[in-house]
Write a protein that holds these residues in place. Structure first.
Motif, mmCIF file in Angstrom:
data_model
loop_
_atom_site.group_PDB
_atom_site.id
_atom_site.type_symbol
_atom_site.label_atom_id
_atom_site.label_comp_id
_atom_site.label_asym_id
_atom_site.label_seq_id
_atom_site.Cartn_x
_atom_site.Cartn_y
_atom_site.Cartn_z
ATOM 1 N N VAL A 51 8.672 1.636 -6.679
ATOM 2 C CA VAL A 51 7.595 1.160 -7.549
ATOM 3 C C VAL A 51 8.157 0.999 -8.963
ATOM 4 C CG1 VAL A 51 5.304 1.588 -8.476
ATOM 5 C CG2 VAL A 51 5.871 2.381 -6.164
ATOM 6 N N TYR A 52 7.979 -0.185 -9.507
ATOM 7 C CA TYR A 52 8.389 -0.499 -10.886
ATOM 8 C C TYR A 52 7.133 -0.824 -11.686
ATOM 9 C CZ TYR A 52 9.799 -3.662 -14.688
ATOM 10 O OH TYR A 52 9.955 -4.302 -15.903
ATOM 11 N N VAL A 53 7.021 -0.253 -12.871
ATOM 12 C CA VAL A 53 5.928 -0.633 -13.770
ATOM 13 C C VAL A 53 6.482 -0.866 -15.176
ATOM 14 C CG1 VAL A 53 4.188 0.658 -12.469
ATOM 15 C CG2 VAL A 53 5.279 1.715 -14.461
ATOM 16 N N ALA A 54 5.812 -1.747 -15.868
ATOM 17 C CA ALA A 54 6.071 -1.944 -17.297
ATOM 18 C C ALA A 54 4.755 -1.808 -18.033
ATOM 19 C CB ALA A 54 6.690 -3.310 -17.551
ATOM 20 N N ILE A 55 4.828 -1.134 -19.160
ATOM 21 C CA ILE A 55 3.713 -1.117 -20.105
ATOM 22 C C ILE A 55 4.261 -1.776 -21.360
ATOM 23 C CG2 ILE A 55 2.036 0.308 -21.333
ATOM 24 C CD1 ILE A 55 2.504 2.468 -19.191
ATOM 25 N N LYS A 56 4.161 -3.106 -21.343
ATOM 26 C CA LYS A 56 4.844 -3.922 -22.356
ATOM 27 C C LYS A 56 6.344 -3.588 -22.348
ATOM 28 C CE LYS A 56 1.317 -6.247 -23.933
ATOM 29 N NZ LYS A 56 1.246 -7.729 -23.848
ATOM 30 N N GLU A 57 6.879 -3.105 -23.468
ATOM 31 C CA GLU A 57 8.321 -2.871 -23.558
ATOM 32 C C GLU A 57 8.780 -1.589 -22.858
ATOM 33 O OE1 GLU A 57 6.404 -3.564 -26.112
ATOM 34 O OE2 GLU A 57 7.124 -5.463 -26.959
ATOM 35 N N LYS A 58 7.841 -0.775 -22.409
ATOM 36 C CA LYS A 58 8.203 0.490 -21.764
ATOM 37 C C LYS A 58 8.238 0.298 -20.253
ATOM 38 C CE LYS A 58 6.418 3.572 -25.345
ATOM 39 N NZ LYS A 58 5.630 4.802 -25.585
ATOM 40 N N ARG A 59 9.354 0.720 -19.630
ATOM 41 C CA ARG A 59 9.531 0.461 -18.205
ATOM 42 C C ARG A 59 9.991 1.720 -17.485
ATOM 43 N NH1 ARG A 59 13.696 -4.300 -17.966
ATOM 44 N NH2 ARG A 59 14.697 -3.087 -19.617
ATOM 45 N N GLN A 87 11.397 5.353 -23.731
ATOM 46 C CA GLN A 87 11.701 4.614 -24.947
ATOM 47 C C GLN A 87 11.506 3.118 -24.704
ATOM 48 O OE1 GLN A 87 12.612 5.780 -28.051
ATOM 49 N NE2 GLN A 87 12.048 7.779 -27.199
ATOM 50 N N PRO A 88 10.871 2.402 -25.624
ATOM 51 C CA PRO A 88 10.664 0.964 -25.412
ATOM 52 C C PRO A 88 11.983 0.199 -25.489
ATOM 53 C CG PRO A 88 9.956 1.605 -27.613
ATOM 54 C CD PRO A 88 10.296 2.872 -26.894
ATOM 55 N N SER A 89 12.113 -0.820 -24.656
ATOM 56 C CA SER A 89 13.267 -1.706 -24.751
ATOM 57 C C SER A 89 13.038 -2.689 -25.893
ATOM 58 C CB SER A 89 13.474 -2.452 -23.433
ATOM 59 O OG SER A 89 12.354 -3.272 -23.159
ATOM 60 N N ASP A 90 14.079 -3.393 -26.256
ATOM 61 C CA ASP A 90 13.950 -4.310 -27.395
ATOM 62 C C ASP A 90 13.369 -5.658 -27.001
ATOM 63 O OD1 ASP A 90 16.143 -4.944 -25.921
ATOM 64 O OD2 ASP A 90 17.536 -5.127 -27.607
ATOM 65 N N VAL A 91 13.159 -5.882 -25.689
ATOM 66 C CA VAL A 91 12.606 -7.154 -25.210
ATOM 67 C C VAL A 91 11.566 -6.861 -24.138
ATOM 68 C CG1 VAL A 91 13.109 -9.273 -23.936
ATOM 69 C CG2 VAL A 91 14.688 -8.494 -25.688
ATOM 70 N N TYR A 92 10.463 -7.580 -24.176
ATOM 71 C CA TYR A 92 9.482 -7.514 -23.090
ATOM 72 C C TYR A 92 9.354 -8.894 -22.471
ATOM 73 C CZ TYR A 92 5.033 -7.669 -20.644
ATOM 74 O OH TYR A 92 4.056 -7.872 -19.696
ATOM 75 N N ALA A 93 9.592 -8.960 -21.188
ATOM 76 C CA ALA A 93 9.417 -10.209 -20.450
ATOM 77 C C ALA A 93 8.474 -9.946 -19.289
ATOM 78 C CB ALA A 93 10.761 -10.716 -19.927
ATOM 79 N N PRO A 94 7.309 -10.565 -19.277
ATOM 80 C CA PRO A 94 6.401 -10.368 -18.147
ATOM 81 C C PRO A 94 7.006 -10.895 -16.859
ATOM 82 C CG PRO A 94 5.631 -12.161 -19.549
ATOM 83 C CD PRO A 94 6.779 -11.515 -20.269
#
Length: 439
Positions: A51-59, A87-94
């Motif tokens: 299971v992979y989730v992203a909350i905007k930049e947080k993954r 920690q948020p990444s520097d890029v968010y890609a939906p």
């Protein structure tokens, strides 16, 4: 996939902006053999859910060895909390927006006789072939795997694929210090060739009897398919945009530049039906595609998922890997010369049939060393003279790529302990390669 829809919705309710659920169920039968006889027959069931989730930049990603709805629900709750605390990444890609259609021929499986009695027969065929070539002892493993993969994303991608493969690794001994090794991998009975694997392993072992020490130095070198696959897999991994971005790739900042001899064209192509690395979709649900990594020596592309593609300002190459995009199915393309022609062109060289323990001194520059394994041979004036031993290869990946003089017409699909991804590998002739002492 109605139950997966509900699980995707649960993740969204908990705060996820993107969710992927991937389920794999498979059967593996493994046979081990040594001293010319089968010693172990094992059967294993494999179930896992990722299971992979992203909350905007947080993954975040989590994997569990339980595919029940209750287990996946718990995994979703756990991984959402992990993402919130990461920690948020520097890029968010939906995630890519589906639905997508996938090539029907990549969703099929080949016909393999996978019952234990057939598998034992394949082992006996390989052992007898090696013994007929002069080996006295033969050992190795045979693995048959069949399984299914289900993917569902919050972006609307969904797919089900099935796979089957068979693999044999044969190590032949003509004496304690005279060994040969070869493999055969396939997705159907017609392409599987245990006799060939045993024959080549036995031939190498017989030639390797009574090796002598060899003086370290820089020589012309012929790399057999087992070691050329090992080198090419390193190039494929180094083409990951993730590794290039974080400075762990000798191919960083190389797009459009000459990184290899004009002889080399390297492709990642999971769309070739009937190959072990064939895949209809990547981990984000995008349909896979053919990507030319190196074209006649020129670096053409890195391998991307959605996140790295956005960071580099390009489109995804459909190589997700949710965090690290990686190749599926590496092929060296183009013609070449017969193996005999390659050998006859060597004036003063060393023929290496295999290697293990490839380690980097510097990932960024590509400095590495590895130990030749099994038969190693001195080549002079166009012919193999005698076996040698006690050498280490100590060189640089980019230097090796630029020193490729020729590749062979003969190519083989290779995977084994040292090569995780399928590589369609030829013999590779190098203008020079540096050998040192192994200690």
């Amino acid at each position: 996939m109605a139950s997966l829809d509900r699980l995707i919705m649960l993740a969204s309710e908990l705060g996820a902006t993107d969710t992927i659920i991937e389920i794999y169920k498979g059967l593996t039968r493994m046979i081990r053999f040594s001293n010319n006889e089968v010693t172990v027959v094992k059967e294993m069931m494999d179930e896992k859910a990722a299971v992979y989730v992203a909350i905007k930049e947080k993954r975040a990603i989590i994997e569990v060895n339980d595919t029940s709805t209750a287990a996946i629900k718990k995994a979703i709750k756990d991984v959402v909390e992990m993402a919130k605390n990461s920690q948020p990444s520097d890029v968010y890609a939906p995630l890519p927006k589906g639905p997508f259609s996938y090539r029907p021929e990549l969703l099929k499986v080949g016909k393999i006789k996978g019952l234990p009695e057939y598998l034992v027969g394949y082992v006996e065929t390989a052992v007898n072939a090696a013994l007929n070539e002069g080996a006295v002892r033969v050992a190795g493993t045979l693995t048959y795997t069949t399984g299914s993969r289900i993917l569902k994303t919050s972006g609307g991608a969904e797919g089900v694929s099935r796979s089957s493969s068979i693999f044999i690794s044969v190590r032949a001994f003509a004496s304690d210090d005279a060994t040969g090794h070869f493999v055969s991998i396939a997705t159907d009975n017609k392409s599987f060739n245990p006799e060939m694997a045993g024959k080549i392993a036995g031939e190498i072992a017989k030639l390797a009897v009574n090796p002598t020490d060899c003086e370290p130095g820089t020589y012309e070198a012929l790399l057999g398919p087992m070691i050329s696959a090992s080198i090419i897999e390193q190039v494929g991994d180094a083409s990951s945009a993730f590794y290039a971005d974080i400075g762990l790739s000798f191919l960083a900042d190389m797009i459009g530049r000459e990184v290899a001899s004009k002889v080399l064209t390297l492709v990642d192509d999971p769309t070739v039906p009937g190959t072990v690395g064939a895949e209809p979709f990547d981990d984000e649900g995008l349909p896979t595609r053919r990507n030319v990594i190196i074209d006649s020596g020129i670096m053409k592309t890195y391998l991307h998922n959605s996140t790295t593609a956005k960071k580099f300002g390009v489109e995804s190459t459909a190589n997700a890997g949710l965090i690290v995009p990686l190749p599926f199915n590496l092929l060296i393309e183009g013609g070449g010369k017969p193996l005999d022609s390659l050998i006859s062109s060597i004036d003063d060289g060393i023929y290496v049939t295999n290697n293990w323990y490839l380690r980097y001194q510097n990932y960024r520059t590509g400095d590495f060393s590895t130990l030749p394994r099994d038969g190693i041979f001195r080549v002079k004036r166009g012919s193999i003279e005698h076996p040698v031993k006690n050498l280490r290869i100590s060189d640089n990946m980019l230097k090796i790529l630029k020193n490729i003089r020729e590749i062979s017409q003969e190519k083989y699909w290779i995977t084994w302990w040292e090569v995780d991804k399928p590589v369609y590998a030829p013999y590779i002739l190098l203008n020079q390669l540096t050998f040192t002492k192994p200690y």
